[in-house]
Structure formats: structure tokens, C-alpha cells
Design a protein around this motif. Sequence first.
Motif, PDB file in Angstrom:
ATOM      1  N   ILE A  16       0.811  -1.353  -0.092  1.00 33.98           N
ATOM      2  CA  ILE A  16      -0.013   0.087  -0.082  1.00 33.98           C
ATOM      3  C   ILE A  16       0.922   1.093   0.027  1.00 33.98           C
ATOM      4  O   ILE A  16       0.428   2.348  -0.553  1.00 33.98           O
ATOM      5  N   GLY A  17       2.072   1.114   0.677  1.00 29.86           N
ATOM      6  CA  GLY A  17       2.671   2.276   0.547  1.00 29.86           C
ATOM      7  C   GLY A  17       3.328   2.433  -0.690  1.00 29.86           C
ATOM      8  O   GLY A  17       4.153   3.664  -0.963  1.00 29.86           O
ATOM      9  N   ILE A  18       3.215   1.888  -1.616  1.00 32.91           N
ATOM     10  CA  ILE A  18       3.731   2.360  -3.146  1.00 32.91           C
ATOM     11  C   ILE A  18       2.897   3.355  -3.732  1.00 32.91           C
ATOM     12  O   ILE A  18       3.386   4.498  -4.322  1.00 32.91           O
ATOM     13  N   PHE A  19       1.777   3.490  -3.080  1.00 33.13           N
ATOM     14  CA  PHE A  19       0.851   4.699  -3.676  1.00 33.13           C
ATOM     15  C   PHE A  19       0.408   5.556  -2.601  1.00 33.13           C
ATOM     16  O   PHE A  19       0.241   6.882  -3.035  1.00 33.13           O
ATOM     17  N   ILE A  20       0.569   5.388  -1.464  1.00 35.10           N
ATOM     18  CA  ILE A  20       0.270   6.316  -0.252  1.00 35.10           C
ATOM     19  C   ILE A  20       1.245   6.688   0.778  1.00 35.10           C
ATOM     20  O   ILE A  20       2.363   5.866   0.769  1.00 35.10           O
ATOM     21  N   THR A  21       1.375   7.530   1.380  1.00 33.24           N
ATOM     22  CA  THR A  21       2.172   8.208   2.493  1.00 33.24           C
ATOM     23  C   THR A  21       1.878   7.737   3.678  1.00 33.24           C
ATOM     24  O   THR A  21       0.537   7.606   3.988  1.00 33.24           O
TER      25      THR A  21
ATOM     26  N   ASP B 237      -1.181  12.418  -2.967  1.00 30.53           N
ATOM     27  CA  ASP B 237      -1.437  11.216  -1.992  1.00 30.53           C
ATOM     28  C   ASP B 237      -2.878  10.824  -2.033  1.00 30.53           C
ATOM     29  O   ASP B 237      -3.382   9.864  -1.829  1.00 30.53           O
ATOM     30  N   LEU B 238      -3.864  11.808  -2.085  1.00 27.70           N
ATOM     31  CA  LEU B 238      -5.214  11.752  -1.967  1.00 27.70           C
ATOM     32  C   LEU B 238      -5.766  10.780  -3.060  1.00 27.70           C
ATOM     33  O   LEU B 238      -6.555   9.700  -2.787  1.00 27.70           O
ATOM     34  N   ALA B 239      -5.430  11.077  -4.384  1.00 24.91           N
ATOM     35  CA  ALA B 239      -5.993  10.516  -5.469  1.00 24.91           C
ATOM     36  C   ALA B 239      -5.402   9.048  -5.503  1.00 24.91           C
ATOM     37  O   ALA B 239      -6.450   7.946  -5.648  1.00 24.91           O
ATOM     38  N   PRO B 240      -4.213   8.615  -5.579  1.00 22.39           N
ATOM     39  CA  PRO B 240      -3.596   7.403  -5.273  1.00 22.39           C
ATOM     40  C   PRO B 240      -4.419   6.610  -3.958  1.00 22.39           C
ATOM     41  O   PRO B 240      -4.621   5.241  -4.026  1.00 22.39           O
ATOM     42  N   ARG B 241      -4.499   7.265  -3.047  1.00 20.37           N
ATOM     43  CA  ARG B 241      -5.446   6.687  -1.705  1.00 20.37           C
ATOM     44  C   ARG B 241      -6.737   6.216  -1.993  1.00 20.37           C
ATOM     45  O   ARG B 241      -7.061   5.217  -1.753  1.00 20.37           O
ATOM     46  N   LEU B 242      -7.366   6.937  -2.680  1.00 26.82           N
ATOM     47  CA  LEU B 242      -8.689   6.571  -3.369  1.00 26.82           C
ATOM     48  C   LEU B 242      -8.596   5.253  -4.182  1.00 26.82           C
ATOM     49  O   LEU B 242      -9.324   4.410  -4.087  1.00 26.82           O
ATOM     50  N   PHE B 243      -7.506   5.409  -5.132  1.00 24.57           N
ATOM     51  CA  PHE B 243      -7.045   4.246  -6.140  1.00 24.57           C
ATOM     52  C   PHE B 243      -6.992   2.984  -5.386  1.00 24.57           C
ATOM     53  O   PHE B 243      -7.556   1.817  -5.559  1.00 24.57           O
ATOM     54  N   THR B 244      -6.196   2.802  -4.225  1.00 32.95           N
ATOM     55  CA  THR B 244      -6.058   1.742  -3.227  1.00 32.95           C
ATOM     56  C   THR B 244      -7.222   1.234  -2.493  1.00 32.95           C
ATOM     57  O   THR B 244      -7.648   0.035  -2.369  1.00 32.95           O
ATOM     58  N   ALA B 245      -8.056   2.418  -2.224  1.00 34.15           N
ATOM     59  CA  ALA B 245      -9.348   1.925  -1.680  1.00 34.15           C
ATOM     60  C   ALA B 245     -10.398   1.168  -2.514  1.00 34.15           C
ATOM     61  O   ALA B 245     -10.936   0.173  -2.144  1.00 34.15           O
ATOM     62  N   LEU B 246     -10.267   1.499  -3.823  1.00 31.67           N
ATOM     63  CA  LEU B 246     -11.152   1.029  -4.816  1.00 31.67           C
ATOM     64  C   LEU B 246     -10.457  -0.361  -5.435  1.00 31.67           C
ATOM     65  O   LEU B 246     -11.312  -1.180  -6.024  1.00 31.67           O
TER      66      LEU B 246
END
Length: 285
Positions: A154-159, A229-238
Motif C-alpha cells: 500500500i505504501g507504493i501509492f500512499i504516504t 497522496d489523496l488520489a492514489p489513496r482513493l485508488f487503493t481503496a477501490l
Amino acid sequence: MPHLHSHHGHETDPLLERVERGITGHSHYEPHSKWAGVRHKFRKAFAEFLGTAILVAFGSGAIAQLVFSPNNSWFTMSLGWGLGLTFGIYVAGGVSGAHLNPAVTLAQAIFRGFAWAEVPIYWIAQFAGAFAGALIVYITNHSAIKAADPQATIGIFITGLQSKDVSTTAAFIAEFLGTALLVLVILSTSDKGNTPAGNTQPLIIGLSLAAIGTSFGYQTGFALNPARDLAPRLFTALFGWGFDAFTRQSWYFWVPIVAPFLGAIGGAFTYDLLVYASGPSPLNN
């Protein structure tokens, strides 16, 4: 990156000045196709989208290499982000100014006369571009991601907090400071009354991001950019990690949104307060 055209007499970067002369030199633009008309109308937004996608693709791609390969380091990851920013700026700079960061756009609107009407358009394009960049990295590393522990990927995408010894307060300070330093470099290399970097500015700004990541990034993973951060975080959630992308680390997700916005304002305020005298500013008017 402030290669933006000023509507209030501010200085512009030579790269964008040349592009703008080429665009405005024609009194009337007639598209040769429907798509050409759409592109002409939304060209700045498309440039912000593409530049931000390149930034996140190279940056998160560098993190993926760090996760999956023993031949990489924190420095190579920081350099990946810096070069990704450089490439993104070169792709978009002559069209949109290549902000590639909602916090930079906000600082430009407050301190350099960037049109407020364009702010939400830039923000939407930047968030969409960051989402697309995350998708590129996910597709490229899909098999390795599926085979690994989700908590390791998950850390690939978010901080987030990189150690149990890092508090949320310390993380906020690091994000604020890192963004302020980035904006200081952006404004100083754009200032004709200082040392304008001209067409090498993308490289200087990219190197500054790499330096910030190397010197101040370990506490949080240095987002310094709400869209990054926010857009990839949404990506990981989906795409498989679930709502934990937002709830993890005591709902940490707000830090890389709020701190960069405030940091960008703080960095611009500091530069204009102590150095900037080349044009209009809230502190010069």
C-alpha cells in the motif's frame, strides 16, 4: 512550477512567454476537427493531467522498485520522484505552467495573481492525473502486488508514518516544511529579480524535490502534494486495499492534504516577506 501567465503584470517564464506568443499571435483559432476544438478549450487542464500522471507514475514506480527489488534505496526512490517532477514539468510547463500540485496552484492564486476561476479546473486535472499515474504503476506491477502482503504494497501509492517513533505532529511539521521548501525553490527560480532558472527550472525543481525527500522525507514519505497522496489513496481503496487506506494510522490521510496546503502558503509568504520585490504581491501592494 510557476511558468504561468500573469493577468496582473507579474513576470512570466521565458518558456511560457514563447508559447503564449505563438498561441496569441493568431487572432482567431479554427479547429480542424471536433477533438482539436476540445483540446484547444481544455489544453491547460489536459497538460496538468498528463504532467501529474507522469510525476506519480515515475515516483510511485520508484517506490515499487524499492519494495520489490533489493537493488534500490531511499535515495534512488527520492531521485525517481525528482526526475518524475522534472519530466512532468517539461511536458506541461509551456502550456499550463505545470503546477502539478494543488498546493502550488493555491499559492500561485494567493501570491502571484493566478486566476481563481482556474483553480478548481487545475485541481480536478491534478487529482485525475495522480489517479491515472497510480493506475499505471498498478498495471505495471500487478503480478508482484497480488503476490505480496497488501500492507507491504500500500505504501507504493500512499504516504504515512514511516516509524512508530514518528508522531502525527512530527509528520505534519515535516509535510509543512517540505512543501514550504519546495515552493521557496519554485518562486526563487521564477523571480526575475533573483536568479531565474529559465528553461533549466524543471531540472532544478526536480532536484529540490529529490533533496527534500533525502533530507526531510523519511518521517512521512514526503507527499508535499495533496493530489499525489489523496488520489492514489482513493485508488487503493477501490482496487483491493479497502477503506483501510483512509482509516490506517489513526486516520492519517488528512495530514498530506492539509499540511501541504498550509506549507505552500507559508513558503510563499516567507519568500515574499523576505526576498520578493520584482512585482505585485499581497506583501508588496
